[in-house]
Write a protein that holds these residues in place. Structure first.
Motif, mmCIF file in Angstrom:
data_model
loop_
_atom_site.group_PDB
_atom_site.id
_atom_site.type_symbol
_atom_site.label_atom_id
_atom_site.label_comp_id
_atom_site.label_asym_id
_atom_site.label_seq_id
_atom_site.Cartn_x
_atom_site.Cartn_y
_atom_site.Cartn_z
ATOM 1 N N ILE A 167 4.187 -21.176 4.761
ATOM 2 C CA ILE A 167 5.556 -21.052 4.365
ATOM 3 C C ILE A 167 6.465 -20.136 5.616
ATOM 4 N N GLN A 168 7.468 -20.926 6.006
ATOM 5 C CA GLN A 168 8.148 -20.336 7.310
ATOM 6 C C GLN A 168 9.147 -19.086 6.810
ATOM 7 N N TYR A 169 9.186 -18.204 7.382
ATOM 8 C CA TYR A 169 10.158 -17.109 6.984
ATOM 9 C C TYR A 169 11.656 -17.552 7.533
ATOM 10 N N ARG A 170 12.509 -17.592 6.924
ATOM 11 C CA ARG A 170 13.891 -18.086 7.286
ATOM 12 C C ARG A 170 14.772 -17.078 6.470
ATOM 13 N N HIS A 171 16.061 -17.172 7.097
ATOM 14 C CA HIS A 171 17.208 -16.319 6.484
ATOM 15 C C HIS A 171 17.594 -16.942 5.298
ATOM 16 N N LEU A 172 17.923 -16.271 4.334
ATOM 17 C CA LEU A 172 18.447 -16.477 2.949
ATOM 18 C C LEU A 172 19.846 -15.980 2.928
ATOM 19 N N SER A 173 20.693 -16.524 2.249
ATOM 20 C CA SER A 173 21.805 -15.818 1.648
ATOM 21 C C SER A 173 21.463 -14.912 0.573
ATOM 22 N N ALA A 174 22.445 -13.628 0.638
ATOM 23 C CA ALA A 174 22.167 -12.480 -0.321
ATOM 24 C C ALA A 174 22.371 -12.974 -1.492
ATOM 25 N N ALA A 175 21.623 -12.299 -2.622
ATOM 26 C CA ALA A 175 21.885 -12.543 -4.255
ATOM 27 C C ALA A 175 23.136 -11.694 -3.989
ATOM 28 N N ARG A 176 23.851 -12.141 -5.362
ATOM 29 C CA ARG A 176 24.890 -11.414 -5.857
ATOM 30 C C ARG A 176 24.729 -10.196 -6.367
ATOM 31 N N TYR A 177 23.334 -9.732 -6.585
ATOM 32 C CA TYR A 177 22.954 -8.643 -7.583
ATOM 33 C C TYR A 177 23.191 -7.210 -6.835
ATOM 34 N N ALA A 178 22.713 -6.996 -5.559
ATOM 35 C CA ALA A 178 23.006 -5.659 -4.918
ATOM 36 C C ALA A 178 24.574 -5.324 -4.836
ATOM 37 N N GLU A 179 25.288 -6.214 -4.278
ATOM 38 C CA GLU A 179 26.547 -6.268 -4.181
ATOM 39 C C GLU A 179 27.346 -5.843 -5.501
ATOM 40 N N GLY A 180 26.943 -6.523 -6.545
ATOM 41 C CA GLY A 180 27.424 -6.486 -7.772
ATOM 42 C C GLY A 180 27.354 -5.069 -8.345
ATOM 43 N N LEU A 181 26.201 -4.266 -8.042
ATOM 44 C CA LEU A 181 26.373 -3.057 -8.313
ATOM 45 C C LEU A 181 26.832 -1.933 -7.423
ATOM 46 N N ARG A 182 26.879 -2.291 -6.225
ATOM 47 C CA ARG A 182 27.327 -1.254 -5.128
ATOM 48 C C ARG A 182 28.968 -1.347 -5.170
ATOM 49 N N ARG A 183 29.373 -2.276 -5.787
ATOM 50 C CA ARG A 183 30.671 -2.668 -5.854
ATOM 51 C C ARG A 183 31.624 -1.297 -6.684
ATOM 52 N N HIS A 184 30.695 -0.908 -7.496
ATOM 53 C CA HIS A 184 31.096 0.209 -8.564
ATOM 54 C C HIS A 184 30.756 1.802 -7.877
ATOM 55 N N VAL A 185 30.160 1.815 -6.925
ATOM 56 C CA VAL A 185 30.121 3.104 -6.068
ATOM 57 C C VAL A 185 31.241 3.913 -5.963
ATOM 58 N N ARG A 186 31.136 5.153 -6.265
ATOM 59 C CA ARG A 186 32.272 5.944 -5.949
ATOM 60 C C ARG A 186 32.434 6.182 -4.556
ATOM 61 N N ALA A 187 33.819 6.718 -4.298
ATOM 62 C CA ALA A 187 34.059 6.849 -2.727
ATOM 63 C C ALA A 187 33.462 7.932 -1.895
ATOM 64 N N GLY A 216 19.390 2.483 -6.597
ATOM 65 C CA GLY A 216 18.405 2.028 -6.136
ATOM 66 C C GLY A 216 17.236 2.369 -7.032
ATOM 67 N N ALA A 217 17.300 3.073 -7.999
ATOM 68 C CA ALA A 217 16.391 3.293 -9.164
ATOM 69 C C ALA A 217 16.436 2.031 -9.849
ATOM 70 N N PHE A 218 17.669 1.298 -10.171
ATOM 71 C CA PHE A 218 17.562 0.182 -10.961
ATOM 72 C C PHE A 218 16.861 -1.089 -10.222
ATOM 73 N N ILE A 219 17.300 -1.119 -8.976
ATOM 74 C CA ILE A 219 16.662 -2.231 -8.149
ATOM 75 C C ILE A 219 15.289 -2.041 -8.025
ATOM 76 N N ALA A 258 23.354 0.609 -16.075
ATOM 77 C CA ALA A 258 22.428 -0.188 -16.733
ATOM 78 C C ALA A 258 23.235 -1.285 -17.386
ATOM 79 N N GLU A 259 24.424 -1.095 -18.099
ATOM 80 C CA GLU A 259 25.092 -2.537 -18.539
ATOM 81 C C GLU A 259 25.688 -3.260 -17.214
ATOM 82 N N ARG A 260 25.996 -2.748 -16.079
ATOM 83 C CA ARG A 260 26.407 -3.744 -15.134
ATOM 84 C C ARG A 260 24.890 -4.543 -14.370
ATOM 85 N N GLU A 261 24.001 -3.898 -14.393
ATOM 86 C CA GLU A 261 22.789 -4.598 -13.880
ATOM 87 C C GLU A 261 22.280 -5.474 -15.115
#
Length: 215
Positions: free
Chosen positions: A100-120, A133-136, A193-196
């Motif tokens: 299996i050849q390693y190649r770049h894949l587009s990112a899943a929406r998962y991590a960004e879907g969580l990080r968009r809620h991070v406070r400033a 990080g704990a949820f991932i 937990a709900e967002r995840e």
């Protein structure tokens, strides 16, 4: 790898690999539809798994650079980065052995879907990042455990080894979040937990290790 993945019935003992507190931490289990999707995409499973390990190491390194005044965080993130890079190397080696050849894949929406809620602002920003990080890590462990009964012996053994180390990463992230927080983090954990869970059970168009169910 198509020849080595099995399609056995799920083993109810798989969840016994996971500590009860981790299962309680997650608001939902991985749907069976995702397991079937993974078995239909064995190459993507390993390629994106490798990317996840590399991203996890990168996240730990970014925390090392940003929070230089936090000795315990520095120690834990240094260890985590080394382990994640080792896992990356191990996955790439497995891929090489399976042609299996390693190649770049587009990112899943998962991590960004969580990080968009991070406070400033810190310390709230750091607390949120650590909770995410704990949820991932917890979700990764849960998916390893769910996949193990379906896999060939080599890959199942490897994923069993990852459950232990990734489980420790989950514990470290949660411990650090509690240490950094000026107050209890229960409400914030419940929020994420709900967002995840929403990200896990809703449809995705592309298979990834942390994708939702097939659209």
């Amino acid at each position: 790898m198509h020849e080595t993945l099995l399609t056995a019935e799920p083993d109810s003992s798989a969840e016994s690999l996971l500590p009860p507190d981790m299962l309680d931490f997650l608001a939902c289990r991985t749907p069976d539809a995702w397991i079937a999707w993974a078995l239909d995409n064995p190459e993507l499973l390993l390629i994106d798994h490798a990317q996840c390990e590399k991203k996890a190491a990168s996240t730990a390194m970014s925390l090392l650079y940003r929070y230089v005044d936090q000795p315990l965080l520095l120690s834990k993130m240094s260890q985590l980065a080394r382990e994640e890079l080792l896992h990356f190397e191990q996955v790439v080696k497995l891929m090489e052995n399976r042609g299996i050849q390693y190649r770049h894949l587009s990112a899943a929406r998962y991590a960004e879907g969580l990080r968009r809620h991070v406070r400033a602002k810190d310390p709230e920003r750091l607390v949120d990042i650590l909770i995410i990080g704990a949820f991932i890590e917890a979700r990764s462990c849960e998916r390893f455990a769910r996949l193990i009964p379906h896999l060939d012996a080599e890959l199942a053994k490897f994923y069993r080894s990852l459950v232990k180390s990734e489980g420790r990463h989950y514990e470290d992230y949660l411990m650090l979040a509690r240490q950094q927080a000026p107050a209890a983090i229960d409400d914030r954990v419940a929020f994420f937990a709900e967002r995840e869970a929403e990200l896990i059970v809703t449809p995705d168009t592309a298979f990834r290790f942390h994708s939702g169910v097939p659209a």
